[in-house]
Design a protein around this motif. Sequence first.
Motif, PDB file in Angstrom:
ATOM      1  N   THR A 189      -8.014 -12.645  -3.698  1.00  0.00           N
ATOM      2  CA  THR A 189      -8.131 -11.412  -4.740  1.00  0.00           C
ATOM      3  C   THR A 189      -9.373 -11.807  -5.724  1.00  0.00           C
ATOM      4  N   MET A 208       0.939  -1.167  -0.046  1.00  0.00           N
ATOM      5  CA  MET A 208       0.067   0.094   0.045  1.00  0.00           C
ATOM      6  C   MET A 208       0.706   1.183   0.011  1.00  0.00           C
ATOM      7  N   ILE A 264      -4.000  -8.478   0.470  1.00  0.00           N
ATOM      8  CA  ILE A 264      -3.146  -7.646   0.719  1.00  0.00           C
ATOM      9  C   ILE A 264      -2.091  -8.125   1.907  1.00  0.00           C
ATOM     10  N   GLY A 265      -2.553  -8.688   2.961  1.00  0.00           N
ATOM     11  CA  GLY A 265      -1.852  -9.247   4.159  1.00  0.00           C
ATOM     12  C   GLY A 265      -0.941 -10.563   3.531  1.00  0.00           C
ATOM     13  N   LYS A 299      -6.288  -1.363  -6.532  1.00  0.00           N
ATOM     14  CA  LYS A 299      -6.449  -0.386  -5.387  1.00  0.00           C
ATOM     15  C   LYS A 299      -6.441   1.138  -5.963  1.00  0.00           C
ATOM     16  N   ARG A 315      -8.635  -6.918   1.394  1.00  0.00           N
ATOM     17  CA  ARG A 315      -7.724  -6.839   2.625  1.00  0.00           C
ATOM     18  C   ARG A 315      -6.941  -8.135   3.064  1.00  0.00           C
ATOM     19  N   GLY A 316      -7.565  -9.100   2.882  1.00  0.00           N
ATOM     20  CA  GLY A 316      -6.617 -10.266   3.429  1.00  0.00           C
ATOM     21  C   GLY A 316      -5.528 -10.504   2.198  1.00  0.00           C
ATOM     22  N   GLU A 321     -13.329  -0.436  -4.922  1.00  0.00           N
ATOM     23  CA  GLU A 321     -12.069  -0.533  -4.246  1.00  0.00           C
ATOM     24  C   GLU A 321     -11.137   0.778  -5.071  1.00  0.00           C
ATOM     25  N   ARG A 380     -11.597 -10.290  -1.678  1.00  0.00           N
ATOM     26  CA  ARG A 380     -11.328  -9.887  -0.533  1.00  0.00           C
ATOM     27  C   ARG A 380      -9.877  -9.413  -0.319  1.00  0.00           C
TER      28      ARG A 380
END
Length: 450
Positions: free
Chosen positions: A156, A5, A165-166, A191, A162-163, A379, A160
């Motif tokens: 992806t 990010m 990205i982690g 994003k 956020r998950g 997004e 989802r």
Amino acid sequence: MNFMMRSGLLLTGAFLTALSACDGESESRTSSAAAAPDPCAIVLASTPAEGGSDPEITRAQTEARAADEPAPALERLGWSYVAAARRTYDNGWYNLAEQTALCLDVKSPGRPEALLLRGHALHSLHRFQEAEPLARKLVAERGLPHDFALLGDVLTDRGRLRGAIGAYQAMLDLKPGMQSYSRAAHMRWLKGDLYGALQLMRLAARAGNPRSGEPVAWTYARVAMLELQAGNAEQALAMADAALEVSPDHAPALLARGHVLLAQGRFADALPPLQRAAALNPLPEYQWALADAFHAADRAAEARGVEARLLERGAAEDPRTFALYLATRRERPEIALRLAERELGTRQDVFTHDALAWALAAAGRADEAWPHVERALAEGTQDARLFYHAGAIAAMIPREEEARQWFGRAAGIGQMLLPGEREELRAAMEELGIRQTESPQARGGDRKAG
């Protein structure tokens, strides 16, 4: 360092058969499970003629048959099938990879290598719901870079981010390199950070070894498309050509080259790479681009031939893109809607919400489409097709100011649309009295990415 990010027509019988087959896919998979043949017998049999000459497949099969401990040979065999799928664009090889993973689990139960191979095959076959628990188990019990890659890829496609990205950040922390940089770049693009995505994808391209072949060619092709979106048409063309030097028959690179030439208005020049790409890869994305190029080059008869093949096979090859195609061409809206609704049950990313919104609009249900437009835009993804569809649906409701806004944003990166879509966008903007200025790409000019 956190890379993820910012700081701070008529339908043929074959088509209808394919569509019916899609309806019964889950049921047939369940009913056949009890009587499934031995996976080892399947994967150790002779491969089809077009793949039987693959020395890696043949060698791994021979070693697995002879070995007292066949697990290492089976693992190599499975990934050889994956490589064949990527090389030939034939998903049948992914089915063999899945069966190899099942065989590996029979011969040596509980191996994480079998989980990773099967998860990758399931993801490639768009069986995301089945792949996710395998990826989560791998991350929880082993946590290697490829485990996080699989989890990020599945999340992806399921929308989802956020998950995802982690997962990708964990992959980057463990092993910076071409595969992790390219995934981080895609996430940046999703994003809405085009220039961050371009920087990371350039980094991925520099990290790759050209002798790796297909993976490096894919990365170069992706750089080409990002360069084109950033307004750097000549750099985009150079990257597509670099990809083709690494892998001369690489379909995504040929498609990227064709897109750049279409964006420059060089329709006749775009035809040879697009024809070769469509011959290699049956996906609707490739066939649609070729048909549009033929229309733009005033070769309507050849366009109709491509469109006939697309109508015959599109639903089976890629239902989501085929639904977009039908809705764009205003053909069989009920079929487009049916396909898009089914796809949303499988994956819930921004592009599937866009496909459903576009199909609903084509079916005369623009009011129902708008919530899916909002999900598609949520997004911040900078995608010309998403923007164009948002503007067109807003104009139907009508929400004129929002239509103007989204049409303007689509026109700003209109080089990413196919010629037919650009013409539709121009007509829609004219109807609202919006003057569309010529883009740098149409003039052949470039601008620098940050």
